[in-house]
Design a protein around this motif. Structure first.
Motif, short mmCIF file in Angstrom:
data_model
loop_
_atom_site.label_atom_id
_atom_site.label_comp_id
_atom_site.label_asym_id
_atom_site.label_seq_id
_atom_site.Cartn_x
_atom_site.Cartn_y
_atom_site.Cartn_z
N MET A 1 0.83 -1.20 0.00
CA MET A 1 0.00 0.00 0.00
C MET A 1 0.86 1.25 0.00
O MET A 1 0.54 2.26 -0.67
CB MET A 1 -0.93 0.01 1.21
CG MET A 1 -1.93 -1.14 1.25
SD MET A 1 -2.87 -1.38 -0.28
CE MET A 1 -3.74 0.19 -0.39
N ASP B 1 0.87 3.86 -3.15
CA ASP B 1 0.42 5.23 -2.92
C ASP B 1 1.21 6.23 -3.77
O ASP B 1 0.64 7.20 -4.31
CB ASP B 1 0.56 5.58 -1.44
CG ASP B 1 0.03 6.96 -1.12
OD1 ASP B 1 -1.19 7.09 -0.92
OD2 ASP B 1 0.83 7.91 -1.08
N ARG C 1 1.37 14.66 3.73
CA ARG C 1 2.22 13.84 2.85
C ARG C 1 3.59 13.59 3.49
O ARG C 1 4.19 12.53 3.29
CB ARG C 1 2.40 14.54 1.50
CG ARG C 1 1.18 14.48 0.60
CD ARG C 1 0.93 13.07 0.10
NE ARG C 1 1.75 12.73 -1.05
CZ ARG C 1 1.82 11.52 -1.59
NH1 ARG C 1 1.12 10.53 -1.08
NH2 ARG C 1 2.58 11.28 -2.63
N GLN D 1 2.97 10.85 5.91
CA GLN D 1 2.72 9.64 5.14
C GLN D 1 4.01 9.06 4.57
O GLN D 1 4.25 7.85 4.63
CB GLN D 1 1.73 9.96 4.01
CG GLN D 1 1.02 8.76 3.44
CD GLN D 1 0.15 9.12 2.25
OE1 GLN D 1 0.43 10.07 1.52
NE2 GLN D 1 -0.91 8.37 2.04
N SER E 1 -3.02 9.08 5.60
CA SER E 1 -3.81 8.92 4.38
C SER E 1 -5.18 9.56 4.54
O SER E 1 -5.67 10.25 3.63
CB SER E 1 -3.97 7.43 4.04
OG SER E 1 -2.72 6.83 3.76
N TYR F 1 6.86 13.70 -0.12
CA TYR F 1 6.68 12.29 0.26
C TYR F 1 8.00 11.54 0.09
O TYR F 1 8.43 10.81 0.98
CB TYR F 1 5.59 11.65 -0.60
CG TYR F 1 5.29 10.21 -0.24
CD1 TYR F 1 4.18 9.88 0.53
CD2 TYR F 1 6.11 9.17 -0.67
CE1 TYR F 1 3.90 8.56 0.86
CE2 TYR F 1 5.85 7.86 -0.34
CZ TYR F 1 4.74 7.56 0.42
OH TYR F 1 4.48 6.25 0.75
N PHE G 1 -6.24 8.18 -1.58
CA PHE G 1 -5.74 8.03 -0.22
C PHE G 1 -6.63 7.13 0.63
O PHE G 1 -6.14 6.39 1.49
CB PHE G 1 -5.62 9.41 0.44
CG PHE G 1 -4.75 10.37 -0.32
CD1 PHE G 1 -3.37 10.24 -0.29
CD2 PHE G 1 -5.29 11.40 -1.08
CE1 PHE G 1 -2.55 11.11 -0.99
CE2 PHE G 1 -4.49 12.27 -1.78
CZ PHE G 1 -3.12 12.13 -1.74
N ASN H 1 -6.10 3.30 1.19
CA ASN H 1 -5.09 2.79 2.12
C ASN H 1 -5.66 2.41 3.47
O ASN H 1 -5.03 1.65 4.22
CB ASN H 1 -4.01 3.86 2.35
CG ASN H 1 -3.25 4.23 1.10
OD1 ASN H 1 -3.02 3.38 0.26
ND2 ASN H 1 -2.88 5.50 0.97
#
Length: 515
Positions: free
Chosen positions: A30, A34, A114, A117, A98, A63, A176, A179
């Motif tokens: 996942m 993403d 982000r 994440q 997410s 990210y 998002f 997830n």
């Protein structure tokens, strides 16, 4: 060996361990997925929350920066939290982030989530690959590595089709929201089935804050420099400043870490010849793997005009081939010297990359089918044997740190490879277009066929040039053809660099296949 990092099962692992490990693999899948599903739908997100076009790329950049900083910290976090609680905490934080991304209403809010994440997702890949050598005995490690490897390389392949379908069918929020359910399930399953180990909180008392800052600064400035280099120029003051900061900070971090008894990241692993060779192979794989997953959507979107769903459908060929060849890779990996299998994998992967270097503006699914088959068949041989070379002979206590470095090398290879590809496309398209115009004016029929010029367009042009109307009609074709040639050059450079992996293999020591 630290007691909290002893292998959980010295002999054949029970079904319980397999269930916990597969839950970890789902969480890792996942996190990787993403990145790709968001990349395919950036324009949709940009329009939905009114982001300036020149800021759109930061949704991915922050990210990736947070991820690359987190990856080498996986060893430290594993020692402190244990593998079980690190995974549960990371996937839990990833789920929360997410949900935060999906609920974001402006650019700054989305960027903040982000970062969280990316950092939480960054620990998942090395945690899974270290789990292979901590949870399983030798004879089961090939199967476990294959499961993790297939999911790790399948996620970027299926990402475009999933991202395109979600955006077209529902909304960007679902990029998002998808997830959340798998993340919660994998966290609960891992909490229930992964072995309970004892953490070492004394690591926090010896934490070297200065080294942590230096490492984060080195990796962040390197990522930013690589992002800006293709457009701003590799010798622009801004890019040179970023790369200089990265170099100085990285050197200071390495010097400080090598002088400490309990460093944040154990760089002494690079003194192990097989770990060094395996990490070099991981770096090269990053160039080829990230480069191919980047170049195909660029061609299909900007040259062929396909949407994300169509791009994903085309790229499924690679993923399907991986799944078909995975059992073969497992069988051979159990019986064959990993150096030989690595040589086979990287030679085949380089050939598959080079096969894509002969596209024309009309190339599409049929022309991309066999290069994808060759690359898909090669990928597992580029992943399984180098992983065994790098991590398979290390004590269990050293695996989490080493896995972080090993996976970091792949990400850095990918970042450098994409920066190189963008540089080629940005700098070579214009001179290639000029060359095509010169050939067309000289009456070169091969150039006309490549460009797709209508029959008779260049007849009689030699010496007399083209009329303004003809130039206006040909210019879009020439610009597109020049872009194709630049992309072809990028494929060829990536293929050559991937083939260079063969140069490292003679330096590796023999490793007995698992019995």
């Amino acid at each position: 060996m630290s007691p909290h990092l002893e292998p959980a099962r010295p002999h054949a692992p029970s079904a319980v361990i397999w269930v916990g490990f597969i839950a970890m693999c789902v969480g890792m899948f996942m996190a990787i997925l993403d990145v790709q599903v968001v990349a395919t739908s950036l324009p949709t997100i940009q329009q939905a929350i009114n982001i300036d076009p020149d800021q759109m790329s930061w949704i991915q950049t922050v990210y990736l920066i947070a991820e690359v900083v987190a990856i080498p910290l996986t060893g430290l976090l594993t020692r402190v939290l244990t593998m079980r609680w690190l995974f549960v905490a990371s996937i839990g934080l990833f789920v929360v982030a997410s949900a935060g991304c999906a609920a974001s209403s402006d650019f700054s809010e989305l960027i903040a989530w982000r970062v969280v994440q990316g950092f939480s997702g960054g620990t998942l890949i090395p945690a899974v690959f270290s789990a292979v050598f901590i949870l399983f005995p030798n004879e089961r490690q090939a199967i476990a590595t294959t499961i993790a490897g297939v999911l790790a390389v399948l996620a970027p392949t299926v990402g475009p089709i999933i991202g395109g379908w979600l955006t077209a069918t529902y909304s960007w929020h679902w990029l998002f929201l998808i997830n959340i359910a798998p993340g919660i399930v994998s966290a609960l399953v891992a909490w229930r089935f992964l072995p309970l180990q004892k953490g070492d909180t004394s690591e926090l008392r010896h934490l070297d804050g200065a080294s942590l800052v230096m490492m984060a600064l080195a990796l962040t400035s390197l990522e930013l420099g690589l992002k800006e280099a293709p457009t701003s120029g590799w010798i622009s003051p801004y890019v040179l400043s970023l790369l200089a900061v990265s170099l100085v900070s990285g050197a200071a971090f390495a010097s400080r870490s090598l002088g400490r008894m309990r460093p944040i990241v154990e760089l002494r692993h690079f003194r192990d010849r097989n770990f060094l060779v395996g990490s070099a192979l991981s770096f090269v794989l990053g160039i080829g793997l990230f480069g191919s997953v980047y170049l195909m959507p660029v061609f299909l979107a900007f040259i062929r005009g396909h949407n994300a769903l169509e791009i994903g459908t085309t790229m499924l060929v690679t993923g399907i081939t991986q799944l078909i060849t995975a059992p073969i890779a497992v069988a051979l990996e159990k019986r064959t010297d990993p150096r030989l299998l690595s040589a086979l994998g990287f030679a085949l992967f380089a050939i598959g990359l080079a096969m894509s270097a002969f596209q024309d503006p009309r190339s599409d699914y049929d022309a991309m089918f066999w290069p994808q088959v060759v690359r898909g068949a090669a990928i597992m041989f580029c992943l399984l044997p180098p992983t065994r070379l790098a991590l398979g002979t290390l004590p269990a206590a050293q695996v989490p740190d080493a896995s972080g470095l090993f996976n970091l090398m792949r990400n850095l290879g990918g970042a450098i490879g994409i920066a190189l590809i963008d540089t080629i496309i940005y700098t070579r398209s214009e001179p290639l277009a000029q060359t095509l115009w010169d050939r067309l004016r000289a009456g070169d029929t091969a150039a006309a066929a490549f460009v797709g010029a209508p029959a008779g367009t260049i007849a009689g042009s030699a010496g007399g040039g083209f009329s303004p109307d003809t130039i206006a009609a040909l210019d879009p074709l020439v610009q597109t053809a020049a872009s194709v040639q630049a992309i072809n050059e990028a494929w060829l450079i990536v293929a050559i660099l991937t083939g260079c992996a063969l140069l490292f293999l003679p330096f590796a020591r023999p490793v007995a296949p698992p019995q």
